[in-house]
Design a protein around this motif. Structure first.
Motif, mmCIF file in Angstrom:
data_model
loop_
_atom_site.group_PDB
_atom_site.id
_atom_site.type_symbol
_atom_site.label_atom_id
_atom_site.label_comp_id
_atom_site.label_asym_id
_atom_site.label_seq_id
_atom_site.Cartn_x
_atom_site.Cartn_y
_atom_site.Cartn_z
ATOM 1 N N ARG A 237 9.846 -9.899 -3.968
ATOM 2 C CA ARG A 237 9.647 -11.130 -3.119
ATOM 3 C C ARG A 237 10.686 -11.163 -2.216
ATOM 4 N NH1 ARG A 237 5.979 -13.586 -6.013
ATOM 5 N NH2 ARG A 237 5.968 -13.325 -8.411
ATOM 6 N N ILE A 238 10.484 -11.288 -0.909
ATOM 7 C CA ILE A 238 11.428 -11.568 0.216
ATOM 8 C C ILE A 238 11.385 -12.937 0.638
ATOM 9 C CG2 ILE A 238 12.092 -10.739 2.601
ATOM 10 C CD1 ILE A 238 10.611 -8.188 2.265
ATOM 11 N N SER A 239 12.574 -13.729 0.674
ATOM 12 C CA SER A 239 12.765 -14.995 1.000
ATOM 13 C C SER A 239 13.743 -15.309 1.932
ATOM 14 C CB SER A 239 12.782 -15.857 -0.122
ATOM 15 O OG SER A 239 13.915 -15.497 -0.925
ATOM 16 N N SER A 240 13.653 -16.509 2.565
ATOM 17 C CA SER A 240 14.861 -16.822 3.494
ATOM 18 C C SER A 240 15.117 -15.900 4.826
ATOM 19 C CB SER A 240 16.137 -16.934 2.676
ATOM 20 O OG SER A 240 15.978 -17.901 1.569
ATOM 21 N N SER A 241 14.237 -15.453 4.876
ATOM 22 C CA SER A 241 14.178 -14.460 6.251
ATOM 23 C C SER A 241 14.718 -15.188 7.522
ATOM 24 C CB SER A 241 13.029 -13.814 6.477
ATOM 25 O OG SER A 241 13.095 -12.916 7.535
ATOM 26 N N SER A 242 15.648 -14.668 8.195
ATOM 27 C CA SER A 242 16.222 -15.321 9.387
ATOM 28 C C SER A 242 15.228 -15.447 10.502
ATOM 29 C CB SER A 242 17.621 -14.933 9.717
ATOM 30 O OG SER A 242 17.624 -13.528 9.792
ATOM 31 N N ALA A 243 14.150 -14.330 10.391
ATOM 32 C CA ALA A 243 13.318 -14.144 11.657
ATOM 33 C C ALA A 243 12.132 -13.750 11.013
ATOM 34 C CB ALA A 243 13.697 -13.280 12.603
ATOM 35 N N ALA A 244 11.110 -13.937 11.761
ATOM 36 C CA ALA A 244 9.538 -13.494 11.563
ATOM 37 C C ALA A 244 9.910 -11.979 11.561
ATOM 38 C CB ALA A 244 8.404 -14.127 12.378
ATOM 39 N N GLU A 245 9.636 -11.305 10.649
ATOM 40 C CA GLU A 245 9.959 -9.608 10.492
ATOM 41 C C GLU A 245 8.967 -8.953 9.720
ATOM 42 O OE1 GLU A 245 11.505 -6.955 11.361
ATOM 43 O OE2 GLU A 245 13.323 -7.938 11.467
ATOM 44 N N THR A 246 8.841 -7.659 9.961
ATOM 45 C CA THR A 246 8.082 -6.913 9.178
ATOM 46 C C THR A 246 9.065 -6.060 8.358
ATOM 47 O OG1 THR A 246 6.290 -6.763 10.880
ATOM 48 C CG2 THR A 246 6.620 -5.048 9.230
ATOM 49 N N TYR A 247 8.937 -5.998 7.155
ATOM 50 C CA TYR A 247 9.725 -5.216 5.964
ATOM 51 C C TYR A 247 9.150 -3.815 5.549
ATOM 52 C CZ TYR A 247 12.814 -9.322 6.333
ATOM 53 O OH TYR A 247 13.590 -10.173 6.672
ATOM 54 N N THR A 248 9.937 -3.073 5.290
ATOM 55 C CA THR A 248 9.322 -1.662 4.490
ATOM 56 C C THR A 248 10.208 -1.758 2.942
ATOM 57 O OG1 THR A 248 9.115 -0.363 6.321
ATOM 58 C CG2 THR A 248 9.470 0.786 4.363
ATOM 59 N N ILE A 249 9.006 -1.739 2.103
ATOM 60 C CA ILE A 249 9.500 -1.924 0.697
ATOM 61 C C ILE A 249 9.290 -0.519 0.015
ATOM 62 C CG2 ILE A 249 8.985 -2.975 -1.563
ATOM 63 C CD1 ILE A 249 8.209 -5.444 0.188
ATOM 64 N N ARG A 250 10.283 0.188 -0.869
ATOM 65 C CA ARG A 250 10.032 0.978 -1.778
ATOM 66 C C ARG A 250 10.712 0.860 -2.973
ATOM 67 N NH1 ARG A 250 7.405 2.100 2.137
ATOM 68 N NH2 ARG A 250 7.521 3.829 3.394
ATOM 69 N N VAL A 251 9.917 1.053 -4.145
ATOM 70 C CA VAL A 251 10.423 0.752 -5.388
ATOM 71 C C VAL A 251 10.051 2.120 -6.033
ATOM 72 C CG1 VAL A 251 9.965 -0.478 -7.663
ATOM 73 C CG2 VAL A 251 9.924 -1.700 -5.488
ATOM 74 N N GLY A 252 11.066 2.809 -6.888
ATOM 75 C CA GLY A 252 11.204 3.926 -7.260
ATOM 76 C C GLY A 252 11.230 3.801 -8.724
ATOM 77 N N VAL A 253 10.258 4.193 -9.643
ATOM 78 C CA VAL A 253 10.483 4.283 -11.327
ATOM 79 C C VAL A 253 10.345 5.671 -11.864
ATOM 80 C CG1 VAL A 253 9.261 3.181 -13.362
ATOM 81 C CG2 VAL A 253 9.413 2.019 -11.171
ATOM 82 N N GLU A 254 11.304 6.154 -12.620
ATOM 83 C CA GLU A 254 11.230 7.152 -13.101
ATOM 84 C C GLU A 254 10.355 7.140 -14.520
ATOM 85 O OE1 GLU A 254 14.657 9.483 -15.624
ATOM 86 O OE2 GLU A 254 15.342 8.848 -13.623
ATOM 87 N N ALA A 255 9.564 8.357 -14.500
ATOM 88 C CA ALA A 255 8.428 8.056 -15.619
ATOM 89 C C ALA A 255 9.250 8.788 -16.891
ATOM 90 C CB ALA A 255 7.373 8.899 -15.342
ATOM 91 N N THR B 73 12.618 -4.294 12.494
ATOM 92 C CA THR B 73 12.699 -4.531 13.924
ATOM 93 C C THR B 73 14.290 -4.945 14.194
ATOM 94 O OG1 THR B 73 11.924 -6.876 13.856
ATOM 95 C CG2 THR B 73 10.394 -4.935 14.193
ATOM 96 N N ALA B 74 15.212 -5.748 13.305
ATOM 97 C CA ALA B 74 16.331 -5.953 13.661
ATOM 98 C C ALA B 74 17.156 -5.597 12.702
ATOM 99 C CB ALA B 74 16.446 -7.477 14.192
ATOM 100 N N ASN B 75 18.272 -4.936 12.752
ATOM 101 C CA ASN B 75 19.209 -4.798 11.890
ATOM 102 C C ASN B 75 20.130 -6.021 11.480
ATOM 103 O OD1 ASN B 75 20.906 -4.603 13.908
ATOM 104 N ND2 ASN B 75 21.616 -2.473 13.487
ATOM 105 N N THR B 76 20.014 -7.258 12.243
ATOM 106 C CA THR B 76 20.819 -8.422 11.972
ATOM 107 C C THR B 76 19.934 -9.491 11.321
ATOM 108 O OG1 THR B 76 20.004 -9.062 14.184
ATOM 109 C CG2 THR B 76 21.907 -8.025 14.133
ATOM 110 N N THR B 77 18.692 -8.978 10.737
ATOM 111 C CA THR B 77 17.930 -9.970 10.238
ATOM 112 C C THR B 77 18.436 -10.286 8.682
ATOM 113 O OG1 THR B 77 15.925 -9.136 11.217
ATOM 114 C CG2 THR B 77 15.513 -10.486 9.144
ATOM 115 N N LEU B 78 18.784 -11.552 8.391
ATOM 116 C CA LEU B 78 19.143 -11.758 7.039
ATOM 117 C C LEU B 78 17.933 -12.106 5.972
ATOM 118 C CD1 LEU B 78 22.016 -14.377 8.001
ATOM 119 C CD2 LEU B 78 22.287 -11.922 7.212
ATOM 120 N N PHE B 79 18.071 -11.844 5.030
ATOM 121 C CA PHE B 79 17.023 -12.214 4.009
ATOM 122 C C PHE B 79 17.640 -11.892 2.439
ATOM 123 C CE2 PHE B 79 17.077 -7.544 4.826
ATOM 124 C CZ PHE B 79 16.942 -6.969 3.492
#
Length: 105
Positions: A87-105, A43-49
């Protein structure tokens, strides 16, 4: 001539920080090279985390300092087996985050 080609594994999650922290665990990775991580504040491109990625034994594989808005790391080449936890921590605001982790097989 051949060989087998395994498909890459991509962990996808959406998490909310309240109050200021959240995490997401991947499915079990049977072995591969961790290549990509995206963590994006929706939601915000200024959120620190801050972000850490741990293996299933709670050993930190990568610790990222503060990021603003998003983290997009394509410079990873770490062999992995098992469950990865972002793990996301120290978020400067209550926020919803999208996470993507890519592993090459």
């Amino acid at each position: 001539m051949g060989g087998t080609m395994s498909a890459p594994y991509i962990h996808k999650a959406t998490v909310s920080t309240a109050p200021g922290a959240a995490s997401s665990a991947s499915l079990r990775v049977n072995g591969g090279i961790w290549r990509h991580l995206i963590v994006r504040a929706n939601t915000a491109n200024t959120t620190l985390f801050r972000v850490t990625v741990d293996d299933e034994n709670d050993v930190t594989l990568r610790h990222y300092g503060y990021h603003e808005g998003d983290l997009n790391d394509t410079q990873i080449a770490i062999p992995v087996v098992g469950i990865l936890t972002v793990r996301i921590s120290s978020s400067s605001a209550a926020e919803t985050y999208t996470i993507r982790v890519g592993v090459e097989a």
